[in-house]
Write a protein that holds these residues in place. Structure first.
Motif, PDB file in Angstrom:
ATOM      1  N   ASN A  77       0.824  -1.212   0.000  1.00 36.48           N
ATOM      2  CA  ASN A  77       0.000   0.000   0.000  1.00 36.48           C
ATOM      3  C   ASN A  77       0.860   1.264   0.000  1.00 36.48           C
ATOM      4  O   ASN A  77       0.490   2.277  -0.586  1.00 36.48           O
ATOM      5  CB  ASN A  77      -1.000   0.001   1.155  1.00 36.48           C
ATOM      6  CG  ASN A  77      -0.329  -0.066   2.510  1.00 36.48           C
ATOM      7  OD1 ASN A  77       0.812  -0.512   2.639  1.00 36.48           O
ATOM      8  ND2 ASN A  77      -1.038   0.356   3.539  1.00 36.48           N
ATOM      9  N   THR A  78       2.014   1.206   0.631  1.00 37.25           N
ATOM     10  CA  THR A  78       2.937   2.349   0.632  1.00 37.25           C
ATOM     11  C   THR A  78       3.493   2.558  -0.765  1.00 37.25           C
ATOM     12  O   THR A  78       3.488   3.680  -1.290  1.00 37.25           O
ATOM     13  CB  THR A  78       4.082   2.117   1.629  1.00 37.25           C
ATOM     14  OG1 THR A  78       3.532   1.962   2.937  1.00 37.25           O
ATOM     15  CG2 THR A  78       5.075   3.262   1.626  1.00 37.25           C
ATOM     16  N   ASN A  80       2.284   1.587  -3.610  1.00 35.79           N
ATOM     17  CA  ASN A  80       1.203   1.999  -4.511  1.00 35.79           C
ATOM     18  C   ASN A  80       1.029   3.516  -4.486  1.00 35.79           C
ATOM     19  O   ASN A  80       0.801   4.141  -5.521  1.00 35.79           O
ATOM     20  CB  ASN A  80      -0.093   1.290  -4.125  1.00 35.79           C
ATOM     21  CG  ASN A  80      -1.214   1.586  -5.075  1.00 35.79           C
ATOM     22  OD1 ASN A  80      -1.735   2.697  -5.098  1.00 35.79           O
ATOM     23  ND2 ASN A  80      -1.590   0.597  -5.862  1.00 35.79           N
ATOM     24  N   GLN A  81       1.160   4.123  -3.323  1.00 36.43           N
ATOM     25  CA  GLN A  81       1.042   5.577  -3.203  1.00 36.43           C
ATOM     26  C   GLN A  81       2.180   6.292  -3.934  1.00 36.43           C
ATOM     27  O   GLN A  81       1.999   7.390  -4.461  1.00 36.43           O
ATOM     28  CB  GLN A  81       1.006   5.993  -1.739  1.00 36.43           C
ATOM     29  CG  GLN A  81      -0.252   5.547  -1.036  1.00 36.43           C
ATOM     30  CD  GLN A  81      -0.246   5.912   0.442  1.00 36.43           C
ATOM     31  OE1 GLN A  81       0.641   6.595   0.928  1.00 36.43           O
ATOM     32  NE2 GLN A  81      -1.250   5.430   1.154  1.00 36.43           N
TER      33      GLN A  81
END
Length: 137
Positions: A77-78, A80-81
């Protein structure tokens, strides 16, 4: 006349004066400057430019996002940002990417491919050229 990636932030006009171009760069410039082709700048330092470079690098290496970040030990998720241009990679995570994929901080943060492995730099150059060609059609 071709310009290197490092010189893409400015455009040389026939009168030899430089003009700052915020998010455009010269791809190639024939003697008649009015025919210069402009392409989206991959060489900026903003979040979007960093995200585009990371995504392009991952794609030329033939990896999915989850594979790419897992090997570098970065939370999916990190990462992806980062690719979406919502967050700048921390220095620690950028170093992890560099170590896992033989990248450089200059490539990640500034768009300077000079320190990349030849195979990676060549694949990125070919992918950029293909995208620029698609954009011009």
């Amino acid at each position: 006349m071709s310009f290197s990636n490092l010189a893409m932030q400015r455009i040389l006009f026939t009168n030899r004066e430089y003009c700052q171009a915020s998010d455009l760069r010269i791809d190639s410039c024939p003697p008649d400057v009015s025919n210069c082709r402009m392409v989206k700048n991959w060489d900026g330092t903003g979040l979007d430019a960093i995200g585009r470079r990371l995504a392009l690098t991952r794609q030329v290496l033939g990896l999915q996002q989850n594979e790419f970040c897992e090997r570098a030990k970065i939370a999916a998720n990190t990462y992806n940002q980062y690719e979406k241009g919502k967050k700048r990679p921390s220095v620690e995570n950028a170093i992890r990417l560099c170590e896992a994929y033989h990248l450089t901080l200059d490539w990640i943060f500034r768009g300077d491919p000079s320190g990349l492995r030849y195979e990676t730099a060549d694949a990125i150059k070919a992918a950029r050229a293909a995208r620029a060609s698609e954009a011009n059609n």
